[in-house]
Write a protein that holds these residues in place. Structure first.
Motif, PDB file in Angstrom:
ATOM      1  N   ASP A  26       0.830  -1.213   0.000  1.00 41.02           N
ATOM      2  CA  ASP A  26       0.000   0.000   0.000  1.00 41.02           C
ATOM      3  C   ASP A  26       0.862   1.259   0.000  1.00 41.02           C
ATOM      4  O   ASP A  26       0.566   2.230  -0.709  1.00 41.02           O
ATOM      5  N   ALA A  27       1.942   1.229   0.785  1.00 42.87           N
ATOM      6  CA  ALA A  27       2.831   2.391   0.837  1.00 42.87           C
ATOM      7  C   ALA A  27       3.537   2.589  -0.504  1.00 42.87           C
ATOM      8  O   ALA A  27       3.741   3.721  -0.955  1.00 42.87           O
ATOM      9  N   ALA A  28       3.895   1.472  -1.162  1.00 45.93           N
ATOM     10  CA  ALA A  28       4.564   1.570  -2.466  1.00 45.93           C
ATOM     11  C   ALA A  28       3.632   2.175  -3.509  1.00 45.93           C
ATOM     12  O   ALA A  28       4.063   3.007  -4.330  1.00 45.93           O
ATOM     13  N   LEU A  29       2.353   1.797  -3.477  1.00 46.31           N
ATOM     14  CA  LEU A  29       1.391   2.358  -4.432  1.00 46.31           C
ATOM     15  C   LEU A  29       1.199   3.846  -4.192  1.00 46.31           C
ATOM     16  O   LEU A  29       1.137   4.635  -5.148  1.00 46.31           O
ATOM     17  N   ARG A  30       1.118   4.249  -2.915  1.00 46.78           N
ATOM     18  CA  ARG A  30       0.972   5.681  -2.615  1.00 46.78           C
ATOM     19  C   ARG A  30       2.197   6.462  -3.064  1.00 46.78           C
ATOM     20  O   ARG A  30       2.082   7.550  -3.651  1.00 46.78           O
ATOM     21  N   ARG A  31       3.369   5.890  -2.816  1.00 43.48           N
ATOM     22  CA  ARG A  31       4.605   6.576  -3.209  1.00 43.48           C
ATOM     23  C   ARG A  31       4.701   6.680  -4.729  1.00 43.48           C
ATOM     24  O   ARG A  31       5.131   7.720  -5.254  1.00 43.48           O
ATOM     25  N   LEU A  32       4.278   5.648  -5.434  1.00 46.86           N
ATOM     26  CA  LEU A  32       4.329   5.681  -6.906  1.00 46.86           C
ATOM     27  C   LEU A  32       3.386   6.752  -7.446  1.00 46.86           C
ATOM     28  O   LEU A  32       3.738   7.493  -8.385  1.00 46.86           O
ATOM     29  N   ASP A  33       2.192   6.865  -6.863  1.00 46.18           N
ATOM     30  CA  ASP A  33       1.262   7.921  -7.287  1.00 46.18           C
ATOM     31  C   ASP A  33       1.876   9.301  -7.056  1.00 46.18           C
ATOM     32  O   ASP A  33       1.762  10.207  -7.898  1.00 46.18           O
ATOM     33  N   ARG A  60      12.219   2.323 -10.295  1.00 47.47           N
ATOM     34  CA  ARG A  60      12.429   1.141  -9.457  1.00 47.47           C
ATOM     35  C   ARG A  60      11.115   0.642  -8.864  1.00 47.47           C
ATOM     36  O   ARG A  60      10.801  -0.552  -8.930  1.00 47.47           O
ATOM     37  N   ILE A  61      10.324   1.567  -8.304  1.00 48.44           N
ATOM     38  CA  ILE A  61       9.059   1.152  -7.689  1.00 48.44           C
ATOM     39  C   ILE A  61       8.082   0.654  -8.746  1.00 48.44           C
ATOM     40  O   ILE A  61       7.379  -0.350  -8.544  1.00 48.44           O
ATOM     41  N   ALA A  62       8.039   1.353  -9.888  1.00 48.99           N
ATOM     42  CA  ALA A  62       7.127   0.941 -10.960  1.00 48.99           C
ATOM     43  C   ALA A  62       7.464  -0.461 -11.458  1.00 48.99           C
ATOM     44  O   ALA A  62       6.568  -1.278 -11.722  1.00 48.99           O
TER      45      ALA A  62
END
Length: 376
Positions: A26-33, A60-62
């Motif tokens: 969830d944190a990774a998705l928020r950071r990517l947005d 990297r996150i994507a």
């Protein structure tokens, strides 16, 4: 559903679950947005360095998020295909779908291990240096075999490879060579290959048909990017220029374009013969020296964290990590993890993922155990 498909699905599900946990999904998705929104800001490139750092993190996150999503979708597709094939008694299609699941399980495991690459420089490009041991032509030929092995591994994974320095042997092979491997997590994967590699075979250079043992060392260190500042005192450097060696013909270097730096306080030596321009080779050699000094600092930090004397963590000639036996039997064995493979030809052709993953998992596991013990 077939038992083998169910078993593979369970393996993949476990790996994907760990992947999501390591990523803090969830944190990774928020950071990517957030990064995607910032990437659309026209003022972003007013600060080029900050923009490049943002784009690296975004990429990297994507890649991690998209990799998990593709895995999950591919598994669903394979399972649906197996159900349809079984309903129609199409065993060939079912077998092909199970083979797809096996490949997906291997990919999921690789990504699970890769998610553990959280070291300070793991995401960086890497320099990989090969040096022949004592033994003349035998060892030099072995060094070139290793160089080719890593080139093949890198190319198979979509990494860019460039040869930075090469010193040819008198009859065959190389005395030393350095290549740069560029791509995501190049250093994180290749760092597990540092150490001494031992070859046992019947020599192709002698007529006595006796087994020969040859040694070569591999040393991997991260490329220093623009986020890392390394200061070098010019008084600490000895600079030598030389003619770059080659295979002969019209490409033999007739000018002293090769550059060698010796860092006197540490004894580190780097050289570049990549370019015909001495000026360019000087710049490349300086980048390599900074990378070596940075890796030395990382090693010291790791040694302190593990409570080990720095001298004992030096990766060099006394630290044999893997045996490659071509005669009298066929075997490659990693001495750190005891992982074995009975197909040396495939390994020497770049099939190194299992060895790297096992060594990385063991290294991460040891670090976590040490951290847990220290916490107690």
């Amino acid at each position: 559903m077939r038992a083998d498909a169910e078993s593979l699905n369970e393996q993949i599900t476990a790996s994907v679950s760990l992947l999501r946990r390591h990523l803090d999904w969830d944190a990774a998705l928020r950071r990517l947005d957030e990064l995607n929104a910032r990437a659309e800001d026209p003022s972003l490139w007013n600060d080029a360095a900050a923009a490049q750092a943002l784009m690296r993190e975004r990429g990297r996150i994507a890649d991690q998020v998209e990799g998990v999503r593709k895995l999950e979708q591919a598994v669903r597709d394979a399972l649906e295909l197996i159900e349809l094939a079984e309903a129609e008694a199409d065993s060939a299609t079912a077998d092909a779908a199970v083979a797809d699941l096996e490949a997906l399980a291997a990919e999921a495991k690789r990504r699970e291990i890769e998610s553990l690459l959280s070291g300070e420089a793991d995401a960086n490009d890497a320099y990989l240096e090969v040096n022949a041991g004592a033994g003349g032509t035998e060892a030099q030929d072995w060094a070139e075999m290793l160089l080719r092995m890593y080139q093949r591994w890198a190319e198979q994974h979509g990494y860019k490879v460039s040869l930075t320095e090469r010193s040819d042997g008198e009859e065959a092979g190389v005395k030393s060579a350095t290549m740069q491997v560029s791509g995501p997590n190049a250093y994180g994967w290749l760092k597990t290959e540092s150490g001494v590699h031992r070859l046992v075979r019947i020599s192709p250079f002698g007529g006595n048909d006796k087994r020969q043992t040859s040694f070569a060392s591999v040393y991997v260190y991260p490329v220093v990017d623009d986020r890392i500042e390394i200061e070098i005192n010019p008084a600490d450097l000895r600079t030598d220029t030389f003619r770059a060696s080659g295979a002969g013909g019209q490409h033999v270097n007739k000018t002293e374009s090769g550059v060698r730096f010796t860092h006197i306080p540490t004894g580190i030596v780097v050289a570049s013969t990549q370019d015909r321009s001495q000026h360019r080779n000087r710049a490349i050699a300086m980048e390599m020296l900074k990378a070596r000094l940075y890796e030395l600092e990382l090693s010291k930090r790791e040694a302190v964290a593990a409570g080990v004397e720095a001298g004992k963590t030096d990766i060099g000639w006394g630290h044999q990590i893997r045996n490659y036996v071509l005669q009298p039997y066929q075997l490659v064995k990693d001495l750190r993890t005891n992982l074995e493979k009975g197909n040396p030809a495939a390994v020497l052709d770049g099939d190194l993922d299992d060895f790297m993953a096992a060594a990385l998992a063991a290294r991460v596991g040891a670090t976590r155990s040490e951290a847990s013990a220290n916490a107690r």
